[in-house]
Structure formats: C-alpha cells, structure tokens
Design a protein around this motif. Structure first.
Motif, PDB file in Angstrom:
ATOM      1  N   ALA A  92      14.118 -23.698  53.584  1.00  0.00           N
ATOM      2  CA  ALA A  92      14.832 -22.710  52.855  1.00  0.00           C
ATOM      3  C   ALA A  92      14.894 -22.840  51.295  1.00  0.00           C
ATOM      4  N   PHE A  93      14.994 -22.212  50.584  1.00  0.00           N
ATOM      5  CA  PHE A  93      14.737 -22.034  49.247  1.00  0.00           C
ATOM      6  C   PHE A  93      15.554 -21.213  48.218  1.00  0.00           C
ATOM      7  N   PRO A  94      15.916 -21.466  47.178  1.00  0.00           N
ATOM      8  CA  PRO A  94      16.716 -20.572  46.072  1.00  0.00           C
ATOM      9  C   PRO A  94      15.565 -19.533  45.797  1.00  0.00           C
ATOM     10  N   GLN A  95      15.940 -18.310  45.746  1.00  0.00           N
ATOM     11  CA  GLN A  95      14.721 -17.443  45.245  1.00  0.00           C
ATOM     12  C   GLN A  95      14.548 -17.099  44.001  1.00  0.00           C
ATOM     13  N   PRO A  96      13.582 -17.513  43.273  1.00  0.00           N
ATOM     14  CA  PRO A  96      13.243 -17.500  41.871  1.00  0.00           C
ATOM     15  C   PRO A  96      13.615 -16.066  41.076  1.00  0.00           C
ATOM     16  N   GLY A  97      14.095 -15.988  40.511  1.00  0.00           N
ATOM     17  CA  GLY A  97      14.331 -14.672  39.735  1.00  0.00           C
ATOM     18  C   GLY A  97      15.318 -13.982  40.255  1.00  0.00           C
ATOM     19  N   ALA A  98      16.328 -14.801  41.260  1.00  0.00           N
ATOM     20  CA  ALA A  98      17.593 -14.020  41.863  1.00  0.00           C
ATOM     21  C   ALA A  98      18.539 -14.806  41.737  1.00  0.00           C
ATOM     22  N   GLY A  99      18.944 -15.447  40.496  1.00  0.00           N
ATOM     23  CA  GLY A  99      20.222 -16.378  40.631  1.00  0.00           C
ATOM     24  C   GLY A  99      19.796 -17.514  39.641  1.00  0.00           C
ATOM     25  N   PHE A 100      20.487 -18.293  39.482  1.00  0.00           N
ATOM     26  CA  PHE A 100      20.468 -19.528  38.619  1.00  0.00           C
ATOM     27  C   PHE A 100      20.829 -20.783  39.276  1.00  0.00           C
ATOM     28  N   ASN A 115      18.584  -9.204  37.047  1.00  0.00           N
ATOM     29  CA  ASN A 115      17.509  -9.324  37.212  1.00  0.00           C
ATOM     30  C   ASN A 115      16.506  -8.183  37.245  1.00  0.00           C
ATOM     31  N   GLY A 116      16.802  -7.084  36.469  1.00  0.00           N
ATOM     32  CA  GLY A 116      16.294  -5.974  36.460  1.00  0.00           C
ATOM     33  C   GLY A 116      16.111  -5.100  37.753  1.00  0.00           C
ATOM     34  N   SER A 117      15.134  -4.234  38.199  1.00  0.00           N
ATOM     35  CA  SER A 117      15.059  -3.349  39.321  1.00  0.00           C
ATOM     36  C   SER A 117      14.489  -3.819  40.365  1.00  0.00           C
ATOM     37  N   GLY A 118      13.540  -4.879  40.218  1.00  0.00           N
ATOM     38  CA  GLY A 118      12.731  -5.498  41.008  1.00  0.00           C
ATOM     39  C   GLY A 118      13.201  -6.550  41.981  1.00  0.00           C
ATOM     40  N   GLY A 119      12.328  -6.957  43.046  1.00  0.00           N
ATOM     41  CA  GLY A 119      12.661  -7.799  43.709  1.00  0.00           C
ATOM     42  C   GLY A 119      14.265  -7.820  44.569  1.00  0.00           C
ATOM     43  N   LEU A 120      14.994  -8.988  44.763  1.00  0.00           N
ATOM     44  CA  LEU A 120      16.360  -8.842  45.374  1.00  0.00           C
ATOM     45  C   LEU A 120      17.289  -8.710  44.126  1.00  0.00           C
ATOM     46  N   SER A 121      17.283  -7.664  43.373  1.00  0.00           N
ATOM     47  CA  SER A 121      17.864  -7.392  42.282  1.00  0.00           C
ATOM     48  C   SER A 121      19.213  -6.835  42.683  1.00  0.00           C
ATOM     49  N   THR A 122      20.360  -7.573  42.929  1.00  0.00           N
ATOM     50  CA  THR A 122      21.824  -6.939  43.199  1.00  0.00           C
ATOM     51  C   THR A 122      22.669  -8.076  43.044  1.00  0.00           C
ATOM     52  N   GLY A 140      15.259 -16.790  24.980  1.00  0.00           N
ATOM     53  CA  GLY A 140      15.378 -17.702  25.696  1.00  0.00           C
ATOM     54  C   GLY A 140      15.890 -17.515  27.279  1.00  0.00           C
ATOM     55  N   ALA A 141      15.778 -16.169  27.588  1.00  0.00           N
ATOM     56  CA  ALA A 141      16.057 -15.746  28.898  1.00  0.00           C
ATOM     57  C   ALA A 141      15.015 -16.240  29.879  1.00  0.00           C
ATOM     58  N   ASN A 142      15.103 -16.490  31.114  1.00  0.00           N
ATOM     59  CA  ASN A 142      13.996 -16.955  32.192  1.00  0.00           C
ATOM     60  C   ASN A 142      12.918 -16.355  32.368  1.00  0.00           C
ATOM     61  N   ARG A 143      13.044 -14.927  32.442  1.00  0.00           N
ATOM     62  CA  ARG A 143      11.751 -14.250  32.972  1.00  0.00           C
ATOM     63  C   ARG A 143      11.768 -12.615  32.130  1.00  0.00           C
ATOM     64  N   SER A 147      12.920  -4.738  51.804  1.00  0.00           N
ATOM     65  CA  SER A 147      11.548  -4.490  52.366  1.00  0.00           C
ATOM     66  C   SER A 147      10.672  -5.495  52.044  1.00  0.00           C
ATOM     67  N   SER A 148      11.248  -6.513  51.312  1.00  0.00           N
ATOM     68  CA  SER A 148      10.051  -7.629  50.915  1.00  0.00           C
ATOM     69  C   SER A 148      10.951  -8.676  50.007  1.00  0.00           C
ATOM     70  N   ILE A 149      10.606  -9.736  50.000  1.00  0.00           N
ATOM     71  CA  ILE A 149      11.183 -10.955  49.150  1.00  0.00           C
ATOM     72  C   ILE A 149      10.545 -11.024  47.837  1.00  0.00           C
TER      73      ILE A 149
END
Length: 981
Positions: free
Chosen positions: A781-789, A953-960, A204-207, A173-175
């Motif tokens: 086009a961009f890599p989604q922050p918090g959804a990969g490395f 990446n937890g339960s928020g955002g594009l977390s899957t 040292g985790a990112n977020r 529903s949202s990015i």
C-alpha cells in the motif's frame, strides 16, 4: 383473341385510373408547439415507409402519398411523437407537446447508427441545449453539467474564470492513467488537455498539476451545442474500444434548418462576486498579544488608531466585482439541398481577483449539403481564440506567490500597500506581499484552435427492404497554446534567490481521426424485424510538442527569457497512433425486443506491443413489455427491462513502454544517460468490464418517466509504479499491478406535473451513488503521488480492500508510540442528487431552477493547516478553534465533511407577446425574450472553507477533495436579452 385482351386491359386501366388518382394525394400543414411557435425540422413520415419530409423554418410541411388511409408520424427532438390516421388529402396542422421524458429523442448506439431512447438498452444520459444553457450563462461545457447527469461526478479544480474541472463517470477508472472521459465534438476527437505553465519553478509547487491550469474544453462555447450524449460506462462505450475506458461524451453542435434564413442575437451582461467569503478573525488587543507578542499588539493598536479598522486582505484580494459580457450572433437557414448554421460569439469575464479574467472568441460554420440522391456531406468548422489570466493560487513552498498561502501569514494590521513612489513593503511574516503579486506578477495563457469535421455519406443501395450506406468521416483538432509566467525581480521572495523569473511555453497539439463505415439496414419478417449492421475501421493520430523556456536573474525591468542569466529549456515530444476494426449488429423486433452485439479490435503505439490487437466486446438486450399485444394497462405506457455488458480499455501513458535517455554534460561534451524509470515493453492496457441492468417505466402516456440502473464495473491490469532494488540500475518501473471495482446505482425521474393553457410545470430528479474498492494490489500500500502531502498531513492512500480514494494519515491508535497509515475518511460521497424544475406561466413567463446536493464524503482542508500556523483562521477566537490547535497537525485534524446543498442555477424570463412584437417591430423581429438569472446563488454546508468542491491537484488523476488555498468560487448574476429576426 389478342385484340380482345387488349380491349379488356384498356378498359381495366380506364376503370382503375380514377381510383388510383383518388388514392394519391398531398397532405400539408404547419407543425407548431403548444405556444403556437413553429417547430422547424420536425419529421413527418408515413408509418412503415421511408416516405417523409421535414418542416421548414416556419413549421410548414408538404408530403405526397400514394394511397389512403395511412398513418403519419410527427416527431421532433424534445417533443412527444404523435401518430395521426389520415383518410384523405387535406390540410393537417399539428401541435406537438414538449416531452420532458425524452423517450422520443434519438440516441447514438454505434459509430454510424442511432436508436430512439424508448428502445435503448443502456443508461445513456442526454442533455439538451436548453438544459445546458437555457437557464443561465455558462463559461464552460463541463461546468454547465453540474446536477444534470446521474453518475457524473464533477469537481472544480479552480474557481478562476475559464474554470478547471474534473469529470468522473461512474467512479475512478484509473490510478495513474486517464480519468477524464473521451470527448467527441461532431465526430472529432477533442483534446481536453491540462497544460502546465512552468509556474512551479517559481512557486515551489510540487508538480505541474498544482499550477492552477484550466483544461481545454473551455475552448468550446456551450451556446454552440445542440445536445450532449453521455456514454457513462463500458457497456455503452465499448464501441470506442481502448479510448472509452473513462466513458465517452458525444457533443453535437447546432445545425441549420431548411426554410427562410433566421438571425438570432443574444446579449448577456453579468457580474462575478465571491460566493462564500470566510471573513476575518475578530481580533482584540488581548488575542493579538496572546497569539503573538506585545510588539504585535502595539502594531495592532497603532493601525486601529490610524485607520479605525484593520486591513481586510481577503476582501482586498478576493473582493473584486468582475464584469461579464457574452455576445452571440448566428444565422440559420437553407433549402432541400443545403442547410447552414453560421455564428460567432465573444465572452469576456473578469474574475474576483484584480487582473484576472477569461475571454473567448468563437466562430462556427456548420453546413449540410445534399449533392444528389446518392451523396451528401456535412462540414463542421470551429475557430476559437481564448485568453486567460489566472494569477496565483494553490500550493507552493515559500514562493510568496499563492494568495491564500501568503494571506495565511499576513497580519491585518500590517500595511502591504505601496507608498507614493510605488514601492511595496515587504511582508514581515512571509516571503511575499499579496498586493505586489496581484499588481505586478503575471500568469497567463492564450490559445488558438481549429476544429474541423467532415462526413461523406454514400447511399449505395436503397430498396424497400434494404438500405446500404457507406460513411467516410474525419476530423482535425489543432491547438496552439502559449503560456507566460512573469515574477519581477523586485518580488520579495525573488530578492537574493532567483532574482526574477520568466517562463514562456509554446505548445502545439495536433489530433487527426478518421473512420470508414459500411452500414446496412435490412427489414425482415415483413418489416417486423429491423436489422442494422455496421462494420468499419478507425484511425487516430495524436502529436504533441511542448516547449517551456525559463529564465531567472532578470535584467532590471525586463520581461522576456532572453534578458535573463540562468536559462533553461524543457521540451516534451509525443506521437501516438491507434488503429481499430469494429462490427456491430442491432436487431429490433416490433419495438418489443431490441438486441445488440458488437466487437472492436484495437491496437495502439502506447501498448507494450504496438502491433497486438486487443478485443472489446459488447452485448445488450431490451424488452419493451408495454409494446406486446397482450399489454392492456393503460396507465403504464412504457415498461422496459434492459441489460448490457461491455468492455473498454485505456493504454499506458506515453513513455511507459520504453526506458528514456536523458541528455548529460560529460566533460563539456553532449552525452546521454539512462533515466531512473524502467520501461516495460510487455505492458498491457487497463481493461474495464461493465455489467449493467435496469428498467424504464413510463406512466400516463409517458408524462412521467422513471429510470433505474445498477452497474458493476471492474478495471483490471491497473498500470502502477513500483520501486526497484538499486542493483537493477533503476529506481522504479511502471507496469500492470492491480485491479479495482466500481459499483453503483443511478435513478432518474422526469415528469410533466401540470400542463394546461396558463400553467405548465415539468420537473426532473436524479440520484446516484458509487462505491469503489481496490480488489488487487501487487505492491505494498502506498500514498498516491500527486494526490496529497504524505501520511503526515494526509493523502489519498492506495490499499487493497479499501476505497480507491480513501484518505489516510499516520496515527498511533494503540498508544505504543508507533504510527501507521490509518484510514480517516473517503472523498467519495454517500450519494448525490440534482433537482431541476421548469415552469411556464401564461405562455410568457419561464421560471427555472436547479438544486444540487451531495451527502457524505470528506475533504482534506490543508488551507486551515496554513491559517492555523499563521494564527489567522476565523474561528480561533472560539473555544473550538483553540481546542483544534492542541491537536497534532495530521490529516485527522484537517479532515472535514464535504456535503452540501446548493442552488446551482435559477432564472426568470419573459417573452414579449407576439402581437406586441409585431406592433413595435413589424415583420423585422420575430421574437424577444429577456430575463435575469444566477449561478451558485446559495450554499448550505458544514465545510469551513470557500467551497467543498475542490482539488489542488488539477483535473487529472485522483483529483478530488484536497484543498490548499484555492481560487475561491464565485456567484454570478446575469441579465439576458434574446432577439430573433
């Protein structure tokens, strides 16, 4: 003349009075189910009137009627409705059959109205208490929904006790915004926040979303729930306006039933074990030397000589058997004026890692009171205290804390256990010792929560054709959360660096919602047309105060921030307000045509203009063809075509509308400077518009029910972040920059397959698929922050014309030496399905099980990237494993299929016969039921790690679909005992 009239009138009265007295009468009896168990709370109504009653706790009912003949309508949630013609006063006992199709259940269609499912124009899913927790023990509500709702995709973000789940209704529903559905419990907006602990400052985790936190739906006991209604799309959720963009989950907790007070006691005892251990690489002396060197071979041989085997650190860390207890006690009862449900429960669950666990104490009191024929109110009160110890898993960067990360570089011939003096050896190949962390470091949280809902109904007008009611309701959700992270100064990674680490969080969340609604029911056209009109206002206030205090360089043995040298405090404050108007009209013509139109106007402090109202329309139409007079196909008991349209919204995240100032130290004096992100005062809310069409088919008196739905949901004005030129003075800006679309199909089949005295079997099958696409993107086009490395190892990549959750990595496809972002997979599965079955044998044995299957979809398994680097991946003794090492370390190498077939739940229960109960316990005990059950009993998958349901990446955002050393999922086994007094 007048005397003659009076005489004639008197004679007429004397003549008619006996006839009238003969016509009036009382009907009474007992309502029970097919096993002769009383059905409390069953509705008994004279068809076409408002004259009715409900059965008491023993199923008894009494109703006084004015005339005969008449038709009585018997109904209750979970049972098929029965209509009986009665010609005289009599004792009428009624047996209700369970309805697996659920066509008679009542479903919410507005903020103060409801409709029977057979007249519903939207695909609204309903989960009953028995479906939710009737098979096996459930830790959390979201984890209990697996495989039970078409259109609901669930991803586990942690296998730790207390969970961590991402719920997605009909796709993304949202990015950057909210993707979790709005949750409302007894009319109260329920906060499902995921709270960071500050662990990342040591690991040292990112977020913050990589800290293995749970989400706070875990505070709600699934056993308190009566039923759940899920408004999956905007066409159904439009009445919730700009809070319904990701769908709405409406939860109703258990209510009291009139009759004698009944007490119920339940005890579950169970165990947690790792569901899918990966095993250890089958080392040989030669493979040790070829992988590392001769010195490592010597260590290997020395360990084998001394112990006869290697250290299996996977089993040592993840191999605990966690003990589970869940104890519940409740009482329910009442009379015509007051009904109550009070209860409490305590769950204590140990994890598969030593010193991990989750416990939850819940107390609940639900009261319904009829003040008079005009006023009645409902109060729902819930207090919860929960605690969890989640330890250390997931992503890090040289923190030496995450178990999976550490074990990837822990060689099984190196002894990591403490000596006789309690001294732990350093890990010679990484910055941490997993056993030291397990025994000494802490990652905990505790929560105290109060949820209070109140509703006051005022019947302003009640006539034969008009019923006007004013509904005033409000809710409070107060959550006090505390987090605690402690890493001793003697931890290997802390020596010479931070020198010990403490993080203490104190976080308070207060939510208040209120609404005032006028509801008018009008019967027109001699009762053939029913009109329900509602209008009202809503208000929502949310406040949050998050304080995280951290300290490093600890005094020896100290465990509080005050005894540290380097101290830092972060505080985040937010305050939000929403206000809205809404109106809705529902029309029902003879249960043949059912139409709804509605509109909601909302404003929010999170929008660019906090005083601007945004409109969210809705409209729907259902045509029950089988209810037309001409219909004579006896085998088809329902044929309904339906279509619906609706819009919902989602405001910007807090802070996106303004440019923030940060504190600065300027020459020793306090100052402020502009932060790098530019606010957009003109930002608009994201808007979802959904068109839905479908049909419902009922066969053989609705013993078989089939539902099919197609939807097309567009999300416009996605709120994204774009880079700004340095000349602007800012690094980035958040504003409306894109659109996406979700298209999908949902199918559901329910059937009473066999139904006789000694054998009953009902089954349910659901199937669904969703396809997403970015249809507009006003930035590159961009890599989604918090959804990969990043594009090196792989990431979710946002690109116009591509699936929203596509995986991409840099590849050189044409061999020119230049790499470019290339799609390598998609997290979204081809389709998913669930198959549930309930079997009753000889009225005493209940057997139930649920299979869940996901076909297609990919995961990015970056745990394997680490174990390959450390040389410990179990398949590295095989040619396939060795061949993988020769492939460049990019996303393509670590992409794996994520499909699976799982036995999600299974159980066998036995009910003691009522005569045995009576002989043993007398009148003290009414019923005894016991059984065994399990969750996650087996898994069939090509995925090579612990569980294909994963999210770092937890339960928020594009977390899957992205894995980095998760907390492994567990298999649970239970013994259950239920006693009703």
């Amino acid at each position: 003349m007048r005397k003659a009239l009076r005489k004639n009138a008197m004679a007429l009265v004397l003549f008619l009075l006996p006839l009238t007295m003969m016509a009036q009468g009382t009907i009474q009896g007992v309502v029970s189910d097919e096993t002769d168990v009383p059905v409390p709370g069953a509705s008994v109504v004279v068809k076409g009137t408002t004259n009715g009653t409900i059965s008491d706790f023993d199923g008894n009912y009494t109703i006084t009627v004015d005339s005969f003949p008449l038709t009585l309508v018997f109904s209750s949630i979970g049972y098929a409705t029965k209509l009986i013609t009665v010609s005289d006063a009599a004792t009428l006992n009624m047996t209700l059959a369970e309805s697996v199709t659920g066509l008679d259940e009542v479903v919410v269609t507005g903020l103060a109205s409801s409709v029977k499912r057979e007249n519903l124009a939207n695909a609204v899913a309903t989960v009953s208490a028995d479906e939710l927790v009737g098979t096996t023990g459930q830790t959390t509500v979201d984890g209990a929904l697996y495989g039970k709702v078409p259109g609901l995709n669930i991803t586990s973000s942690s296998g730790a006790p207390g969970g961590g789940f991402a719920l997605r209704l009909r796709g993304i529903s949202s990015i950057n915004g909210n993707n979790q559905p709005l949750i409302i419990v007894d009319g109260v907006y329920y906060n499902n926040v995921e709270i960071p602990s500050g662990l990342r400052f040591a690991s040292g985790a990112n977020r913050g979303n990589e800290e293995n936190s749970g989400n706070r739906l875990a505070d709600l006991d699934p056993n308190d729930i009566q039923n759940i209604e899920i408004l999956k799309g905007s066409s159904a959720a439009a009445i919730y306006g700009q809070r319904g963009g990701a769908g709405v989950i409406l939860i109703t907790t258990k209510r009291g039933q009139a009759g004698k007070t009944k007490i119920s006691f339940s005890q579950d005892v169970g165990s947690n074990t790792i569901a899918n251990p990966l095993g250890m690489r089958p080392w040989t002396a030669d493979s040790v030397e070829s992988t590392f060197n001769a010195a490592e071979r010597a260590k290997y041989e020395a360990t084998i000589a001394a112990n006869g085997r290697l250290y299996d650190y996977e089993d040592i860390i993840y191999g605990e058997t966690g003990f589970i207890t869940d104890t519940r006690l409740n009482a329910t009862g009442g009379n015509e004026k007051t009904k109550f449900y009070i209860g409490g429960g305590f769950r204590d669950e140990e994890g598969i890692i030593k010193n991990t666990g989750f416990d939850r104490l819940t107390l609940r009191a639900n009261i319904e009171h009829k003040i008079s024929d005009v006023f009645d109110f409902t109060s729902s009160t819930n207090f919860t205290r929960s605690n969890s110890s989640r330890s250390f898993t997931g992503n890090e960067n040289e923190g030496g804390l995450s178990y999976g990360y550490t074990l990837a570089f822990t060689r099984p011939w190196n002894n990591q256990f403490p000596d006789d003096n309690g001294n732990y050896p350093n890990n010679p190949n990484y910055s941490g010792n997993a056993i030291f962390v397990r025994d000494n470091a802490l990652n905990e949280d505790s929560n105290n929560r109060v949820v209070q809902g109140m509703t006051l109904n005022t019947k302003i007008l009640t006539t034969e054709r008009n019923r006007v009611k004013f509904v005033l309701s409000g809710g409070l959700d107060y959550l006090a959360n505390e987090t605690y992270v402690y890493v001793p100064e003697t931890h290997q990674a802390q020596i010479g660096n931070q020198g010990g680490f403490i993080a203490q969080g104190k976080n308070n969340f207060t939510q208040f919602n209120g609404q005032a609604i006028m509801l008018w029911n009008h019967d027109a056209m001699d009762g053939d047309l029913g009109l329900t009109t509602q209008a009202g206002i809503t208000y929502l206030s949310q406040e949050a105060n998050l304080v995280n205090s951290r300290g490093a360089l600890l005094a020896a043995g100290q465990t509080n921030v005050d005894n540290s040298v380097n101290q830092e405090i972060d505080q985040f404050l937010s305050s939000e307000e929403d206000f809205g108007y809404f109106g809705q009209v529902e029309a029902n013509y003879k249960d043949q045509f059912i139409a709804t139109v509605g509109y909601r106007l909302d404003k929010s402090s999170r929008n660019g203009d906090p005083n601007k109202f945004y409109g969210f329309p809705k409209a729907s139409l259902a045509v029950n063809v089988a209810n037309f007079d001409f219909w004579n196909v006896e085998a088809i008991s329902q044929l309904k075509f339906r279509t619906a349209y609706g819009e919902t919204g989602s405001p910007a995240n807090f802070g996106a509308t303004f440019t923030s100032l940060g504190a600065s130290n300027i020459g020793g004096a306090i100052g402020q400077s502009v932060l790098g992100s530019k606010g957009d005062p003109g930002i608009e809310p994201e808007t979802s518009a959904e068109f839905e069409v479908g049909f419902d088919l009922g066969l053989f008196d609705n013993k078989v029910a089939f539902e099919a739905t197609y939807y097309n949901k567009t999300v416009n004005d996605l709120i994204l972040t774009r880079a700004l030129p340095s000349s602007s003075g800012f690094a980035s800006e958040t504003t409306n920059l894109g659109d996406l679309v979700n298209k999908g199909i949902e199918l559901a089949l329910r059937a009473d397959v066999v139904e006789n005295e000694n054998f009953k079997w009902n089954t349910g099958l659901n199937w669904f698929r969703n396809r997403s696409e970015m249809t507009r993107l006003d930035v590159p086009a961009f890599p989604q922050p918090g959804a990969g490395f990043g594009l090196g190892l792989g990431t979710i990549f946002i690109q116009e014309g591509k699936p929203v959750n596509q995986f991409a990595t840099n590849l050189d496809l044409d061999g020119d030496g230049v790499t470019e972002p290339t799609q390598i997979g998609v997290a979204e599965p081809d389709y998913q399905m669930g198959w549930s079955n309930n079997i009753t044998l000889f009225k005493q044995f209940d057997i139930s099980f649920i299979f869940q299957m996901k076909v297609g979809g990919d995961n990015l398994n970056l745990s394997k990237f680490l174990t390959d680097l450390g040389g410990v991946t179990p398949d590295l003794e095989t040619p396939e494993g060795q061949a993988r090492l020769a492939i460049p370390a990019n996303g393509q190498r670590f992409l794996e299929p994520a499909g699976y077939l799982r036995l999600r739940e299974a159980a066998v229960y036995y009910r003691l016969p009522s005569d045995i109960v009576a002989n043993v316990f007398g009148e003290t005990v009414e019923a005894v039921k016991f059984g065994i059950s399990g969750r996650n009993l087996f898994l069939v998958t090509d995925y090579s790690s612990y569980d294909p349901e994963v999210s770092v990446n937890g339960s928020g955002g594009l977390s899957t679909g992205i894995e980095v050393t998760p907390f492994p999922s567990s298999r649970q086994l239970y013994f259950h005992l239920n006693v009703n007094f």
